[in-house]
Motif scaffolding. Structure first.
Motif, PDB file in Angstrom:
ATOM      1  N   GLY A  24       0.828  -1.198   0.000  1.00  0.00           N
ATOM      2  CA  GLY A  24       0.000   0.000   0.000  1.00  0.00           C
ATOM      3  C   GLY A  24       0.861   1.246   0.000  1.00  0.00           C
ATOM      4  N   GLN A  25       2.167   1.096   0.298  1.00  0.00           N
ATOM      5  CA  GLN A  25       3.136   2.180   0.214  1.00  0.00           C
ATOM      6  C   GLN A  25       3.440   2.376  -1.271  1.00  0.00           C
ATOM      7  OE1 GLN A  25       5.903   3.575  -0.628  1.00  0.00           O
ATOM      8  NE2 GLN A  25       7.174   4.240   1.058  1.00  0.00           N
ATOM      9  N   ALA A  26       3.016   3.499  -1.829  1.00  0.00           N
ATOM     10  CA  ALA A  26       2.967   3.641  -3.283  1.00  0.00           C
ATOM     11  C   ALA A  26       4.328   3.658  -3.959  1.00  0.00           C
ATOM     12  CB  ALA A  26       2.199   4.898  -3.650  1.00  0.00           C
ATOM     13  N   TYR A  27       5.362   4.087  -3.249  1.00  0.00           N
ATOM     14  CA  TYR A  27       6.676   4.133  -3.890  1.00  0.00           C
ATOM     15  C   TYR A  27       7.257   2.729  -4.027  1.00  0.00           C
ATOM     16  CZ  TYR A  27       5.983   9.061  -3.195  1.00  0.00           C
ATOM     17  OH  TYR A  27       5.435  10.321  -3.232  1.00  0.00           O
ATOM     18  N   TYR A  28       7.025   1.897  -3.031  1.00  0.00           N
ATOM     19  CA  TYR A  28       7.412   0.503  -3.166  1.00  0.00           C
ATOM     20  C   TYR A  28       6.563  -0.180  -4.230  1.00  0.00           C
ATOM     21  CZ  TYR A  28       8.243  -4.402  -2.076  1.00  0.00           C
ATOM     22  OH  TYR A  28       8.552  -5.741  -2.168  1.00  0.00           O
ATOM     23  N   TYR A  29       5.282   0.076  -4.204  1.00  0.00           N
ATOM     24  CA  TYR A  29       4.355  -0.446  -5.216  1.00  0.00           C
ATOM     25  C   TYR A  29       4.854  -0.121  -6.619  1.00  0.00           C
ATOM     26  CZ  TYR A  29      -0.081  -0.497  -7.870  1.00  0.00           C
ATOM     27  OH  TYR A  29      -1.074  -0.707  -8.801  1.00  0.00           O
ATOM     28  N   ASN A  30       5.241   1.118  -6.812  1.00  0.00           N
ATOM     29  CA  ASN A  30       5.779   1.572  -8.085  1.00  0.00           C
ATOM     30  C   ASN A  30       6.987   0.739  -8.505  1.00  0.00           C
ATOM     31  OD1 ASN A  30       7.275   3.371 -10.017  1.00  0.00           O
ATOM     32  ND2 ASN A  30       8.272   4.120  -8.162  1.00  0.00           N
ATOM     33  N   SER A  31       7.853   0.402  -7.561  1.00  0.00           N
ATOM     34  CA  SER A  31       9.076  -0.344  -7.890  1.00  0.00           C
ATOM     35  C   SER A  31       8.782  -1.762  -8.344  1.00  0.00           C
ATOM     36  CB  SER A  31      10.016  -0.374  -6.674  1.00  0.00           C
ATOM     37  OG  SER A  31       9.565  -1.299  -5.690  1.00  0.00           O
ATOM     38  N   LEU A  32       7.575  -2.262  -8.088  1.00  0.00           N
ATOM     39  CA  LEU A  32       7.205  -3.618  -8.467  1.00  0.00           C
ATOM     40  C   LEU A  32       6.488  -3.688  -9.808  1.00  0.00           C
ATOM     41  CD1 LEU A  32       5.858  -4.951  -5.045  1.00  0.00           C
ATOM     42  CD2 LEU A  32       8.173  -5.130  -5.972  1.00  0.00           C
ATOM     43  N   VAL A  69      12.703   0.943   0.308  1.00  0.00           N
ATOM     44  CA  VAL A  69      11.583   0.749   1.232  1.00  0.00           C
ATOM     45  C   VAL A  69      11.622  -0.627   1.873  1.00  0.00           C
ATOM     46  CG1 VAL A  69       9.073   0.613   1.421  1.00  0.00           C
ATOM     47  CG2 VAL A  69      10.122   2.432   0.048  1.00  0.00           C
ATOM     48  N   LEU A  70      11.753  -1.658   1.051  1.00  0.00           N
ATOM     49  CA  LEU A  70      11.733  -3.022   1.583  1.00  0.00           C
ATOM     50  C   LEU A  70      12.897  -3.255   2.535  1.00  0.00           C
ATOM     51  CD1 LEU A  70      10.572  -5.913   1.583  1.00  0.00           C
ATOM     52  CD2 LEU A  70      12.072  -6.398  -0.373  1.00  0.00           C
ATOM     53  N   TRP A  71      14.095  -2.841   2.144  1.00  0.00           N
ATOM     54  CA  TRP A  71      15.276  -3.031   2.984  1.00  0.00           C
ATOM     55  C   TRP A  71      15.079  -2.385   4.353  1.00  0.00           C
ATOM     56  CZ3 TRP A  71      20.083  -5.364   1.705  1.00  0.00           C
ATOM     57  CH2 TRP A  71      21.118  -5.143   2.629  1.00  0.00           C
ATOM     58  N   THR A  72      14.600  -1.158   4.347  1.00  0.00           N
ATOM     59  CA  THR A  72      14.448  -0.394   5.586  1.00  0.00           C
ATOM     60  C   THR A  72      13.429  -1.016   6.527  1.00  0.00           C
ATOM     61  OG1 THR A  72      15.000   1.624   4.365  1.00  0.00           O
ATOM     62  CG2 THR A  72      13.934   1.900   6.509  1.00  0.00           C
ATOM     63  N   GLY A 131      -5.020  11.707   3.298  1.00  0.00           N
ATOM     64  CA  GLY A 131      -3.851  10.842   3.277  1.00  0.00           C
ATOM     65  C   GLY A 131      -2.558  11.628   3.205  1.00  0.00           C
ATOM     66  N   SER A 132      -1.528  11.095   3.827  1.00  0.00           N
ATOM     67  CA  SER A 132      -0.247  11.786   3.917  1.00  0.00           C
ATOM     68  C   SER A 132       0.623  11.582   2.689  1.00  0.00           C
ATOM     69  CB  SER A 132       0.522  11.282   5.143  1.00  0.00           C
ATOM     70  OG  SER A 132       0.879   9.909   4.978  1.00  0.00           O
ATOM     71  N   GLY A 133       0.300  10.583   1.879  1.00  0.00           N
ATOM     72  CA  GLY A 133       1.192  10.239   0.785  1.00  0.00           C
ATOM     73  C   GLY A 133       2.433   9.507   1.265  1.00  0.00           C
ATOM     74  N   GLY A 134       2.327   8.851   2.401  1.00  0.00           N
ATOM     75  CA  GLY A 134       3.428   8.070   2.958  1.00  0.00           C
ATOM     76  C   GLY A 134       2.873   6.952   3.816  1.00  0.00           C
ATOM     77  N   ALA A 135       3.720   5.973   4.141  1.00  0.00           N
ATOM     78  CA  ALA A 135       3.310   4.858   4.987  1.00  0.00           C
ATOM     79  C   ALA A 135       2.997   5.365   6.393  1.00  0.00           C
ATOM     80  CB  ALA A 135       4.423   3.820   5.040  1.00  0.00           C
ATOM     81  N   PRO A 136       2.069   4.697   7.095  1.00  0.00           N
ATOM     82  CA  PRO A 136       1.408   3.448   6.734  1.00  0.00           C
ATOM     83  C   PRO A 136       0.108   3.608   5.948  1.00  0.00           C
ATOM     84  CG  PRO A 136       0.885   3.987   9.001  1.00  0.00           C
ATOM     85  CD  PRO A 136       1.811   5.071   8.511  1.00  0.00           C
ATOM     86  N   LYS A 184       9.868   7.724 -12.792  1.00  0.00           N
ATOM     87  CA  LYS A 184      10.596   7.674 -14.064  1.00  0.00           C
ATOM     88  C   LYS A 184      11.861   6.833 -13.952  1.00  0.00           C
ATOM     89  CE  LYS A 184       8.769  12.018 -15.898  1.00  0.00           C
ATOM     90  NZ  LYS A 184       9.074  13.383 -16.404  1.00  0.00           N
ATOM     91  N   ASP A 185      12.520   6.871 -12.791  1.00  0.00           N
ATOM     92  CA  ASP A 185      13.717   6.054 -12.602  1.00  0.00           C
ATOM     93  C   ASP A 185      13.427   4.577 -12.846  1.00  0.00           C
ATOM     94  OD1 ASP A 185      15.117   8.307 -11.910  1.00  0.00           O
ATOM     95  OD2 ASP A 185      15.315   7.821  -9.780  1.00  0.00           O
ATOM     96  N   MET A 186      12.267   4.115 -12.389  1.00  0.00           N
ATOM     97  CA  MET A 186      11.941   2.699 -12.444  1.00  0.00           C
ATOM     98  C   MET A 186      11.617   2.217 -13.854  1.00  0.00           C
ATOM     99  SD  MET A 186      12.234   1.548  -9.335  1.00  0.00           S
ATOM    100  CE  MET A 186      13.412   2.738  -8.706  1.00  0.00           C
TER     101      MET A 186
END
Length: 644
Positions: A61-69, A106-109, A313-318, A87-89
């Motif tokens: 649900g964390q959109a930046y991690y979602y984007n990376s997938l 995100v996942l590592w952290t 929404g904050s645009g960040g986790a959780p 765009k990087d991805m």
């Protein structure tokens, strides 16, 4: 059944690196870290387990991690409002994946503190007289995180400062990465095997993990490791390791294990199973259904237990805000100059961020069948309907009708814009935004504006209905569309057992009667042929196309067909990168795509070419992790994956 209520906060970092002791605490008993003594109490074990479930919300649900997938695969590219994170991805020359790229970190952290918490429970819970079933939940989550990490980064450390797979409470500034075979054979497989043995068949709480959940991930881990051992396209691994198994098994053995365990899960579902229709799998009111094996949960009943604001929404986790990413700004639609589709907390709509966009090939290839197969209709919002009275106070003061395409009037609930199933040369598109204000075209006699599949762009495209918001507190108004979604984010589904078994069968596993690759896939395809509701037509549709769907399945199933079926089943949920990395099909299936541009009225597709190198199959270790370690420059350089 009880639900797990999450109220987790972040404690103080023990030092400046990510391998310090676990930081997640429960506010019922605030403390800066979890300690061994704490995990020797019932309260401590329950707190640790609650933290493990809660950590899922910082990833899924964390959109930046979602984007990376998803971005950079054949499922999606960057949308008009994308920044560098997206765009990087894409690997298409508009950005580069770097060790400083946020989505990769995100996942590592999030995973390592949770792994440490799980180790604390596993080591110390017996002193509290905790049942093996509860300890098995900790084993599941430790294995789950290591499985996600090893697929993403290659080999990762098993020693977080207290010894391999040991609980650590002291800051540590050094680290050694284990190899991929060691991570699988020492961490992932043993923990999941024990979880299968000790977890109950039925979850102790709503959303709790079970034998079936553990079987799915064990079978998937075996399948993935079998592919790694085979390495059909010579993709490099890191740290360097021979493609041999420390336990002496070959790839065929692992494919057989994957098949056997997945089919055992199918045959022993416990309280889980397939939902009758694909539409009902993803329908908001049907959340937490029997097909959902694992999810990051949220609630509209309490901000405390939701983990975020219920109004903005904050645009960040959780927060659960992944669904915003492939939601274009439909609120720019105009009917007679009036905003006819208001931002609403409703599953077809939601908050538009437009950071990602599906490619044209998604609609013309992946979802080529939109008639028999219900999954296209159960995945996308393709019709945007007028809801303008909800934006008026009182609603009764709103115009009863508005003038839409071709000067034809529409009333609330009518279609304002429709994305067509097939291309149509009769469409007349405007130059620029036109009367619709979004560059949509017209067809003679139709009151709705239209866009064909070959006219989909980075700024206007079908939205992702399956992840759209659902609230029961909207009343007669627009609700809270700016809040993060209060729906659970889906992580794993019972249906995937069929795909894992089918893929293992294609890879050579001996099959059981009635469970060949084709027969397994046909269970999923038969379900996809069953309709009870025309989602975008907004009308009942009781139709069973399962026989035709089964008949259309190729006689011989190959990996590419399984991958296509996986995308039809799980489009936009975050599976795609893992699927393409596992099978080493990323470059083959994702190197080119087509899409129109970033301006309203642009319906001219452009073919884009990505540069997908073998080094990109692994993500970079976050630079912040490396910078904060007390190691020589040479050791720091060696810690990073090659190519970054």
């Amino acid at each position: 059944m009880k639900r797990i209520h999450f109220n987790i906060t972040l404690g103080v970092w023990l030092g400046m690196v990510m391998f310090s002791g676990c930081k997640k605490i429960l506010d019922e008993e605030p403390r800066s870290i979890f300690t061994p003594d704490y995990f020797k109490t019932v309260t401590g074990v329950n707190g640790g387990l609650t933290a493990m479930y809660a950590h899922l919300r910082n990833i899924y649900g964390q959109a930046y991690y979602y984007n990376s997938l998803i971005t950079g695969t054949d499922e999606a590219t960057w949308g008009k409002d994308a920044d560098g994170n997206f765009k990087d991805m894409d690997c298409s020359g508009v950005g580069s994946i770097l060790s400083t790229s946020y989505p990769s970190s995100v996942l590592w952290t999030e995973a390592f503190p949770n792994i440490n918490t799980a180790s604390g429970v596993i080591e110390n819970a017996s002193a509290a007289g905790i049942s093996s079933a509860l300890v098995a939940e900790a084993r599941f989550f430790r294995a789950f995180d290591y499985f996600m990490l090893v697929q993403t980064f290659g080999g990762v450390p098993l020693d977080l400062g207290g010894g391999e797979l040991k609980f650590n409470i002291n800051p540590v500034r050094t680290s050694t990465r284990n190899t991929v075979p060691v991570v699988y054979t020492k961490a992932v497989f043993p923990d999941l095997l024990q979880a299968v043995a000790d977890l109950p068949a039925t979850s102790r709480v709503i959303g709790g993990v079970t034998k079936t959940t553990a079987r799915l991930f064990l079978s998937k881990a075996y399948l993935t490791y079998g592919w790694w051992l085979q390495n059909p396209n010579n993709i490099p691994t890191y740290p360097a390791a021979n493609r041999t198994d420390p336990d002496g098994h070959d790839a065929a053995w692992y494919f057989q294990q994957a098949y056997d365990i997945a089919t055992t899960g199918i045959e022993n579902p416990g309280a889980n199973g397939l939902v009758d229709t694909y539409y009902d799998v993803n329908l908001g009111p049907n959340d937490r259904n029997k097909e959902m094996l694992l999810y990051a949960d949220h609630t509209e009943s309490s901000e405390r237990y939701n983990g975020g604001s219920l109004t903005f929404g904050s645009g960040g986790a959780p927060d659960n805000f992944s669904g915003w990413m492939m939601t274009w700004n439909y609120t720019n639609l105009r009917s007679g100059g009036i905003s006819s589709v208001q931002r609403e907390a409703e599953q077809h709509l939601g908050r538009p961020w437009n950071r990602m966009a599906p490619t044209i090939e998604v609609f013309k290839n992946t979802f080529a069948d939109k008639t028999l197969d219900s999954r296209y209709d159960g995945t996308f919002t393709t019709v945007y309907r007028g809801n303008w009275p909800k934006g008026y106070n009182p609603p009764e003061s709103a115009p009863a009708s508005l003038v839409n395409a071709n000067g034809i009037s529409i009333v609330p609930g009518n279609a304002v814009l429709s994305f067509l199933d097939t291309d149509n040369s009769a469409i007349t598109y405007p130059t620029g935004a036109g009367a619709s204000n979004v560059g949509a075209g017209t067809l003679p006699g139709r009151a709705d504006y239209v866009i064909a599949p070959n006219g989909i762009s980075r700024i206007v495209y079908p939205g992702l209905w399956k992840l759209g918001p659902y609230r029961t507190d909207n009343g007669t108004g627009l609700g809270q569309p700016n809040a993060g979604s209060t729906r659970p984010y889906p992580i794993a589904k019972f249906s995937e057992l069929y795909f894992v078994a089918a893929e293992a069968a294609v890879k050579g596993a001996n099959v059981k009667a009635g469970k060949s690759a084709r027969e397994l896939i046909n269970v999923i395809r038969a379900r996809a042929g069953k309709w009870r509701w025309d989602n975008n037509g907004n009308v009942a549709k009781v139709q069973d196309n399962s026989a035709a769907m089964v008949a259309a399945t190729p006689a011989t199933i190959d990996i590419n067909y399984i991958l296509a079926e996986r995308s039809r089943e799980y489009y936009g949920e975050g599976y795609r990168r893992f699927d393409l990395i596992r099978t080493q099909k990323w470059a083959e299936l994702s190197t080119t795509y087509s899409i129109a541009g970033i301006n309203y009225g642009d319906h001219t597709p452009v073919t884009v070419t990505r540069t997908i190198t073998p080094a990109l199959y692994l993500r970079p270790i976050p630079q912040d992790q490396i910078d904060k370690m007390q190691m020589s420059d040479a050791d720091k350089k060696a810690y990073q994956n090659p190519g970054y």
